[in-house]
Design a protein around this motif. Structure first.
Motif, mmCIF file in Angstrom:
data_model
loop_
_atom_site.group_PDB
_atom_site.id
_atom_site.type_symbol
_atom_site.label_atom_id
_atom_site.label_comp_id
_atom_site.label_asym_id
_atom_site.label_seq_id
_atom_site.Cartn_x
_atom_site.Cartn_y
_atom_site.Cartn_z
ATOM 1 N N TYR A 77 0.857 -1.191 0.000
ATOM 2 C CA TYR A 77 0.000 0.000 0.000
ATOM 3 C C TYR A 77 0.892 1.240 0.000
ATOM 4 C CZ TYR A 77 -2.667 3.633 2.559
ATOM 5 O OH TYR A 77 -3.248 4.801 3.001
ATOM 6 N N ASP A 102 0.743 5.407 -0.052
ATOM 7 C CA ASP A 102 -0.022 6.646 0.076
ATOM 8 C C ASP A 102 0.893 7.802 -0.312
ATOM 9 O OD1 ASP A 102 -1.444 8.881 0.789
ATOM 10 O OD2 ASP A 102 -1.835 8.259 2.857
ATOM 11 N N GLN A 105 -8.865 -1.922 1.671
ATOM 12 C CA GLN A 105 -9.827 -1.225 2.531
ATOM 13 C C GLN A 105 -9.184 0.022 3.145
ATOM 14 O OE1 GLN A 105 -11.381 -3.628 5.730
ATOM 15 N NE2 GLN A 105 -12.962 -2.156 6.272
ATOM 16 N N LYS A 106 -7.937 -0.095 3.531
ATOM 17 C CA LYS A 106 -7.223 1.042 4.112
ATOM 18 C C LYS A 106 -7.072 2.165 3.085
ATOM 19 C CE LYS A 106 -2.925 2.155 6.564
ATOM 20 N NZ LYS A 106 -3.520 2.393 7.894
ATOM 21 N N GLU A 130 -9.030 2.759 0.483
ATOM 22 C CA GLU A 130 -10.343 3.369 0.248
ATOM 23 C C GLU A 130 -10.721 4.330 1.373
ATOM 24 O OE1 GLU A 130 -12.683 -0.132 -0.150
ATOM 25 O OE2 GLU A 130 -12.252 -0.383 -2.306
ATOM 26 N N GLN A 131 -10.406 3.965 2.606
ATOM 27 C CA GLN A 131 -10.705 4.834 3.744
ATOM 28 C C GLN A 131 -9.852 6.094 3.699
ATOM 29 O OE1 GLN A 131 -13.084 4.706 6.031
ATOM 30 N NE2 GLN A 131 -12.292 6.629 6.913
ATOM 31 N N ARG A 132 -8.603 5.937 3.305
ATOM 32 C CA ARG A 132 -7.692 7.100 3.235
ATOM 33 C C ARG A 132 -8.173 8.123 2.213
ATOM 34 N NH1 ARG A 132 -4.585 10.769 5.648
ATOM 35 N NH2 ARG A 132 -2.829 11.431 4.349
ATOM 36 N N LYS A 136 -11.212 8.768 1.385
ATOM 37 C CA LYS A 136 -12.320 9.503 1.995
ATOM 38 C C LYS A 136 -11.807 10.602 2.929
ATOM 39 C CE LYS A 136 -15.493 5.545 1.939
ATOM 40 N NZ LYS A 136 -16.253 4.575 2.774
ATOM 41 N N GLU A 137 -10.711 10.323 3.631
ATOM 42 C CA GLU A 137 -10.155 11.271 4.595
ATOM 43 C C GLU A 137 -9.513 12.487 3.943
ATOM 44 O OE1 GLU A 137 -8.954 7.725 7.803
ATOM 45 O OE2 GLU A 137 -7.406 8.893 6.779
ATOM 46 N N LYS A 139 -10.225 13.741 0.735
ATOM 47 C CA LYS A 139 -10.966 14.312 -0.387
ATOM 48 C C LYS A 139 -11.110 15.827 -0.299
ATOM 49 C CE LYS A 139 -12.448 11.569 -3.735
ATOM 50 N NZ LYS A 139 -12.298 11.905 -5.175
#
Length: 275
Positions: free
Chosen positions: A7, A9, A175-176, A178-180, A182-183, A185
């Motif tokens: 992953y 980021d 999943q991590k 996808e959540q990131r 959202k945080e 955006k």
């Protein structure tokens, strides 16, 4: 067997290049003299001796401000890998972890993998045997599969001091990601998870702050149709009809005709990289 994902980021990356150094050290890759690129970026792209590259991208954001974007660039380890499909010697395979590796003993350096990788992360290296005869081998990131075998994480992940890279169970990492997204955006309206389904998804999944094209990535990379027809249909039928040995000879000839399209200036399906 658990499938793993690296992953990445990009919004947490500070461009330190520790991942590049760790990769060089662990895999005993030699240093490469490079020309000045006009920025802090040391290499234009991955090579046979540099399996991951830290990209520095000048970008004008939505507010009209100039900013640097960073991206750890290496093999994506596609679930449906074009390089594996086009290899006439079956030198490229999937491991039980989902990573894609090249068997150096089997590789003949034909170059079809380099021509068909939608991300252009595979390169050929020149060698000479004891008689001075030149030959080539394909090289790329292995996701440190040898470390995974020992219960360790990839070298690049372990050295990332900002937490921009993690390594773990495939579903948990996606999943991590996808959540990131959202945080972030609000800060990065174009943020997205880059896990292209045209190659079956990847085992290097990115959280991007901008559209893929900003990072020199194809928006929708796909396995060339010719590669699918060859690997999934022509080869199995051919082996059943004329035998594996004869098919290997025929395969080398056919592959030379249909998989060298980029060398001839053709790029089927528009899946090429723009780095």
């Amino acid at each position: 067997m658990t499938k793993y994902v690296k992953y990445v980021d990009v919004t947490k990356c500070d461009g330190c290049r520790a991942c590049m150094v760790a990769c060089k050290n662990w895999n005993d890759l030699p240093a490469e003299p490079t020309e000045f690129l006009g920025s802090a970026q040391s290499h234009a792209k991955t090579t046979a001796d540099t399996w991951n590259v830290l990209q520095y991208i000048e970008h004008e954001n939505g507010k009209g401000n100039l900013e640097y974007l960073f991206r750890h660039s290496s093999c994506f380890h596609c679930t449906d890998a074009a390089c594996e499909k086009v290899c006439p010697e079956n030198a490229i395979s999937y491991t039980k972890y989902g990573t894609v590796v090249i068997d150096q003993d089997t590789c003949v350096g034909c170059g079809y993998c380099t021509q068909n990788c939608p991300f252009e992360v595979i390169s050929l290296k020149e060698y000479k045997d004891k008689n001075g005869k030149e030959y080539r081998k394909a090289h790329k990131c292995t996701m440190c599969t040898d470390r995974i075998d020992e219960g360790l994480q990839p070298a690049c992940v372990t050295t990332c001091h900002t937490g921009a890279m993690e390594f773990g169970d495939k579903d948990a990492m996606i999943q991590k990601a996808e959540q990131r997204v959202k945080e972030i955006k609000d800060r990065y309206p174009n943020a997205m998870v880059y896990n292209p389904q045209g190659v079956g998804g990847t085992h290097s999944v990115y959280v991007l702050a901008e559209k893929p094209s900003v990072y020199g990535l194809p928006d929708n990379p796909k396995v060339p149709t010719s590669a699918v027809l060859w690997k999934d249909y022509a080869q199995p039928i051919g082996k059943a009809m004329i035998g594996a040995t004869t098919m290997a000879v025929v395969g080398a000839f056919v592959a030379n005709k249909i998989f060298s399209k980029k060398a001839n200036g053709h790029d089927e399906d528009g899946g090429g990289n723009h780095e």
